[in-house]
Design a protein around this motif. Structure first.
Motif, PDB file in Angstrom:
ATOM      1  N   HIS A  77      32.330  38.490  39.408  1.00 54.12           N
ATOM      2  CA  HIS A  77      32.532  39.870  39.839  1.00 54.12           C
ATOM      3  C   HIS A  77      34.001  40.150  40.130  1.00 54.12           C
ATOM      4  CE1 HIS A  77      28.587  41.859  40.242  1.00 54.12           C
ATOM      5  NE2 HIS A  77      28.110  40.621  40.316  1.00 54.12           N
ATOM      6  N   ILE A  78      34.720  39.164  40.642  1.00 56.99           N
ATOM      7  CA  ILE A  78      36.149  39.357  40.879  1.00 56.99           C
ATOM      8  C   ILE A  78      36.874  39.582  39.553  1.00 56.99           C
ATOM      9  CG2 ILE A  78      38.263  38.199  41.642  1.00 56.99           C
ATOM     10  CD1 ILE A  78      36.557  36.805  43.792  1.00 56.99           C
ATOM     11  N   VAL A  79      36.536  38.781  38.532  1.00 51.35           N
ATOM     12  CA  VAL A  79      37.158  38.950  37.217  1.00 51.35           C
ATOM     13  C   VAL A  79      36.773  40.299  36.622  1.00 51.35           C
ATOM     14  CG1 VAL A  79      37.306  38.061  34.875  1.00 51.35           C
ATOM     15  CG2 VAL A  79      37.290  36.469  36.800  1.00 51.35           C
ATOM     16  N   ASP A  80      35.505  40.663  36.719  1.00 51.31           N
ATOM     17  CA  ASP A  80      35.059  41.956  36.185  1.00 51.31           C
ATOM     18  C   ASP A  80      35.830  43.107  36.834  1.00 51.31           C
ATOM     19  OD1 ASP A  80      33.231  40.778  34.507  1.00 51.31           O
ATOM     20  OD2 ASP A  80      31.513  41.087  35.832  1.00 51.31           O
ATOM     21  N   ALA A  81      36.016  43.036  38.145  1.00 52.69           N
ATOM     22  CA  ALA A  81      36.744  44.089  38.852  1.00 52.69           C
ATOM     23  C   ALA A  81      38.206  44.123  38.414  1.00 52.69           C
ATOM     24  CB  ALA A  81      36.659  43.861  40.359  1.00 52.69           C
ATOM     25  N   TYR A  82      38.781  42.947  38.198  1.00 52.19           N
ATOM     26  CA  TYR A  82      40.178  42.864  37.749  1.00 52.19           C
ATOM     27  C   TYR A  82      40.340  43.454  36.356  1.00 52.19           C
ATOM     28  CZ  TYR A  82      44.612  40.713  36.338  1.00 52.19           C
ATOM     29  OH  TYR A  82      45.878  40.492  35.875  1.00 52.19           O
ATOM     30  N   VAL A  83      39.386  43.175  35.462  1.00 48.09           N
ATOM     31  CA  VAL A  83      39.428  43.729  34.112  1.00 48.09           C
ATOM     32  C   VAL A  83      39.325  45.253  34.148  1.00 48.09           C
ATOM     33  CG1 VAL A  83      38.133  43.902  31.936  1.00 48.09           C
ATOM     34  CG2 VAL A  83      38.582  41.656  32.961  1.00 48.09           C
ATOM     35  N   GLU A  84      38.516  45.764  35.053  1.00 52.00           N
ATOM     36  CA  GLU A  84      38.306  47.208  35.149  1.00 52.00           C
ATOM     37  C   GLU A  84      39.522  47.937  35.726  1.00 52.00           C
ATOM     38  OE1 GLU A  84      34.828  47.980  37.445  1.00 52.00           O
ATOM     39  OE2 GLU A  84      33.517  46.803  36.131  1.00 52.00           O
ATOM     40  N   GLU A 118      43.476  45.720  39.838  1.00 51.68           N
ATOM     41  CA  GLU A 118      43.834  45.662  41.255  1.00 51.68           C
ATOM     42  C   GLU A 118      43.098  44.532  41.965  1.00 51.68           C
ATOM     43  OE1 GLU A 118      46.103  47.510  42.672  1.00 51.68           O
ATOM     44  OE2 GLU A 118      46.517  48.622  40.816  1.00 51.68           O
ATOM     45  N   PRO A 119      43.660  44.032  43.081  1.00 50.67           N
ATOM     46  CA  PRO A 119      42.954  43.020  43.874  1.00 50.67           C
ATOM     47  C   PRO A 119      41.673  43.603  44.468  1.00 50.67           C
ATOM     48  CG  PRO A 119      45.276  43.174  44.499  1.00 50.67           C
ATOM     49  CD  PRO A 119      44.987  44.353  43.631  1.00 50.67           C
ATOM     50  N   ILE A 120      40.701  42.758  44.687  1.00 48.66           N
ATOM     51  CA  ILE A 120      39.456  43.191  45.298  1.00 48.66           C
ATOM     52  C   ILE A 120      39.225  42.378  46.562  1.00 48.66           C
ATOM     53  CG2 ILE A 120      38.064  41.608  43.879  1.00 48.66           C
ATOM     54  CD1 ILE A 120      35.836  43.728  43.990  1.00 48.66           C
ATOM     55  N   GLY A 121      38.816  43.054  47.619  1.00 52.28           N
ATOM     56  CA  GLY A 121      38.578  42.398  48.902  1.00 52.28           C
ATOM     57  C   GLY A 121      37.119  42.036  49.098  1.00 52.28           C
ATOM     58  N   SER A 141      31.332  42.751  48.487  1.00 50.11           N
ATOM     59  CA  SER A 141      29.989  42.704  49.070  1.00 50.11           C
ATOM     60  C   SER A 141      29.176  43.911  48.636  1.00 50.11           C
ATOM     61  CB  SER A 141      30.091  42.646  50.598  1.00 50.11           C
ATOM     62  OG  SER A 141      28.811  42.642  51.183  1.00 50.11           O
ATOM     63  N   ARG A 142      29.827  45.070  48.590  1.00 48.26           N
ATOM     64  CA  ARG A 142      29.117  46.280  48.137  1.00 48.26           C
ATOM     65  C   ARG A 142      28.793  46.201  46.652  1.00 48.26           C
ATOM     66  NH1 ARG A 142      32.927  48.872  51.673  1.00 48.26           N
ATOM     67  NH2 ARG A 142      34.260  49.346  49.895  1.00 48.26           N
ATOM     68  N   ARG A 143      29.696  45.653  45.872  1.00 48.44           N
ATOM     69  CA  ARG A 143      29.453  45.522  44.428  1.00 48.44           C
ATOM     70  C   ARG A 143      28.302  44.576  44.138  1.00 48.44           C
ATOM     71  NH1 ARG A 143      33.840  46.725  40.505  1.00 48.44           N
ATOM     72  NH2 ARG A 143      32.848  45.123  39.227  1.00 48.44           N
ATOM     73  N   LEU A 144      28.239  43.490  44.900  1.00 46.24           N
ATOM     74  CA  LEU A 144      27.188  42.497  44.666  1.00 46.24           C
ATOM     75  C   LEU A 144      25.813  43.036  45.018  1.00 46.24           C
ATOM     76  CD1 LEU A 144      29.009  39.312  45.995  1.00 46.24           C
ATOM     77  CD2 LEU A 144      28.199  39.674  43.675  1.00 46.24           C
ATOM     78  N   GLY A 145      25.756  43.902  46.039  1.00 48.63           N
ATOM     79  CA  GLY A 145      24.471  44.459  46.422  1.00 48.63           C
ATOM     80  C   GLY A 145      23.490  43.414  46.925  1.00 48.63           C
ATOM     81  N   PRO A 151      42.223  36.990  39.809  1.00 52.60           N
ATOM     82  CA  PRO A 151      42.177  35.662  39.184  1.00 52.60           C
ATOM     83  C   PRO A 151      43.550  35.210  38.713  1.00 52.60           C
ATOM     84  CG  PRO A 151      41.277  37.324  37.709  1.00 52.60           C
ATOM     85  CD  PRO A 151      41.501  38.002  39.025  1.00 52.60           C
ATOM     86  N   THR A 152      43.808  33.919  38.808  1.00 52.91           N
ATOM     87  CA  THR A 152      45.012  33.333  38.235  1.00 52.91           C
ATOM     88  C   THR A 152      44.816  33.190  36.727  1.00 52.91           C
ATOM     89  OG1 THR A 152      44.164  31.090  38.508  1.00 52.91           O
ATOM     90  CG2 THR A 152      45.422  32.022  40.353  1.00 52.91           C
ATOM     91  N   GLU A 153      45.876  32.809  36.022  1.00 53.63           N
ATOM     92  CA  GLU A 153      45.730  32.551  34.589  1.00 53.63           C
ATOM     93  C   GLU A 153      44.747  31.405  34.354  1.00 53.63           C
ATOM     94  OE1 GLU A 153      49.595  31.940  32.934  1.00 53.63           O
ATOM     95  OE2 GLU A 153      50.199  34.036  33.197  1.00 53.63           O
ATOM     96  N   ALA A 154      44.783  30.396  35.232  1.00 52.21           N
ATOM     97  CA  ALA A 154      43.819  29.298  35.119  1.00 52.21           C
ATOM     98  C   ALA A 154      42.410  29.807  35.359  1.00 52.21           C
ATOM     99  CB  ALA A 154      44.161  28.193  36.119  1.00 52.21           C
ATOM    100  N   GLY A 155      42.257  30.750  36.301  1.00 52.80           N
ATOM    101  CA  GLY A 155      40.942  31.321  36.549  1.00 52.80           C
ATOM    102  C   GLY A 155      40.429  32.110  35.368  1.00 52.80           C
ATOM    103  N   LEU A 156      41.320  32.878  34.730  1.00 54.51           N
ATOM    104  CA  LEU A 156      40.922  33.630  33.545  1.00 54.51           C
ATOM    105  C   LEU A 156      40.540  32.687  32.409  1.00 54.51           C
ATOM    106  CD1 LEU A 156      43.577  36.487  33.602  1.00 54.51           C
ATOM    107  CD2 LEU A 156      41.115  36.718  33.970  1.00 54.51           C
ATOM    108  N   ARG A 157      41.280  31.574  32.276  1.00 55.62           N
ATOM    109  CA  ARG A 157      40.940  30.593  31.245  1.00 55.62           C
ATOM    110  C   ARG A 157      39.568  30.005  31.509  1.00 55.62           C
ATOM    111  NH1 ARG A 157      41.005  29.778  26.395  1.00 55.62           N
ATOM    112  NH2 ARG A 157      43.225  30.322  26.357  1.00 55.62           N
ATOM    113  N   LEU A 158      39.265  29.668  32.752  1.00 53.60           N
ATOM    114  CA  LEU A 158      37.934  29.153  33.081  1.00 53.60           C
ATOM    115  C   LEU A 158      36.866  30.192  32.756  1.00 53.60           C
ATOM    116  CD1 LEU A 158      36.729  27.162  36.105  1.00 53.60           C
ATOM    117  CD2 LEU A 158      35.695  29.389  35.707  1.00 53.60           C
TER     118      LEU A 158
END
Length: 350
Positions: free
Chosen positions: A18-25, A28-31, A36-40, A72-79
């Protein structure tokens, strides 16, 4: 990176996705509270913060500034790309758009590649790029076709099926029969030879005045050989087509300052940059994804590159096509789009 994936439990993977999805959209950083609201789910912001801290500790997330948000870091995006990404399929509408824009319809290979790059840029919202093949193969045929009183079309076909069309001005007073004479003269000498080899033979014959050609036809022959030499043949290492650079400038916040973008454009225009792209495409089959510093050519600009090779009629890799964009590319959508475009060009070249 595979070991990191295996160490993540289901909850960590879901939060990270979800953090990556939010970053792609948004870029911006997500808190934790927003997440928590996105996960539902019943996960509290405190629980999510703990998971985010763990992900940051293993190098998958970082805080771009002092806020509580993470990206996400570049390593996180690669994962994410290697282990968690669910690649979609190119839509019928996108496929039809690419098919229509890349249709040959008598155009040269360079024109087809330019159209493919433009189409890919438009559909992906990124800069499209094509590494076009070098012209070193043997020629099979050359023809001069009259277009009017003072113009002719030169059609040159290589043994691997590549076709190059060029328009040239005819010498004044050239009779129509000279076009046929010039075509026959060159075709008798070029079969199975490269353009450079053919030019050497023709030049030697003309210098020794052994060619049974009048001066006007000789000029036409010389022009016909020069047409390709002045365009593609002297580019021994191929050339780069880039379309849609403005898309990169639209996302300066994700890519960094304008000076870094300017450096990227300069790198793309450099011949060595084009060579690196082709070398990257030759390294492995299928779509290649380079995130940030994984490719030296794009490291400073903070870009990602999705690249796929295309082949000629003999299944030889002769070039590559892809897109450049911020690291927050919509990989799931763009990867199949690039793959389809590369295969489409391969089919056209057959």
């Amino acid at each position: 990176m595979v070991s990191v994936i295996s160490e993540l439990n289901d909850r960590s993977r879901e939060i990270f996705r979800h953090i990556v999805d939010a970053y792609v959209e948004t870029g911006e950083p997500i808190g934790s509270r927003t997440l928590s609201r996105r996960l539902g789910t019943t996960l509290s912001p405190a629980t999510i913060r703990n998971v985010m801290a763990d992900l940051e500790e293993v190098g998958l997330l970082f805080a771009p500034h002092t806020s509580a948000g993470r990206v996400p870091t570049e390593a996180g995006l690669r994962l994410f790309v290697d282990g968690l990404l669910e690649i979609g399929a190119i839509s019928a509408q996108e496929r039809q758009a690419l098919d229509a824009q890349c249709a040959v319809r008598g155009r040269s290979l360079e024109q087809v590649l330019e159209e493919a790059s433009s189409a890919l840029s438009g559909l992906s919202g990124c800069a499209g790029l094509v590494m076009a093949p070098k012209r070193e193969g043997a020629l099979r045929q050359i023809e001069f076709i009259a277009l009017g009183p003072n113009r002719a079309l030169v059609v040159m076909v290589s043994t691997d099926g590549q076709v190059e069309n060029r328009v040239l001005d005819l010498p004044l007073g050239l009779p129509p029969s000279a076009l046929t004479t010039a075509s026959n003269y060159l075709n008798a000498r070029l079969t199975g030879q490269t353009l450079a080899e053919t030019r050497a033979v023709v030049t030697a014959e003309m210098t020794a005045q052994r060619a049974d050609l009048d001066s006007l036809t000789s000029r036409l022959v010389e022009q016909g050989l020069a047409v390709w030499a002045e365009s593609e043949a002297d580019r021994h290492d191929g050339y780069l087509i880039v379309r849609g650079q403005a898309h990169l400038l639209e996302d300066v916040t994700a890519l960094g300052d304008l000076e870094r973008i300017r450096g990227l454009f300069q790198a793309l225009e450099a011949r060595e940059g084009a060579l690196r792209l082709l070398e990257a495409a030759n390294a492995a089959e299928g779509v290649q994804i380079y995130i940030g510093a994984e490719n030296p050519l794009f490291a400073q600009a903070g870009c990602s590159v999705v690249l796929a090779p295309y082949t000629n009629a003999r299944d030889q890799i002769i070039g590559a096509i892809g897109v450049i964009g911020p690291t927050r590319l919509n990989y799931a959508r763009i990867i199949p789009m690039v793959d389809y475009t590369a295969k489409l060009i391969g089919r056209i070249l057959r």
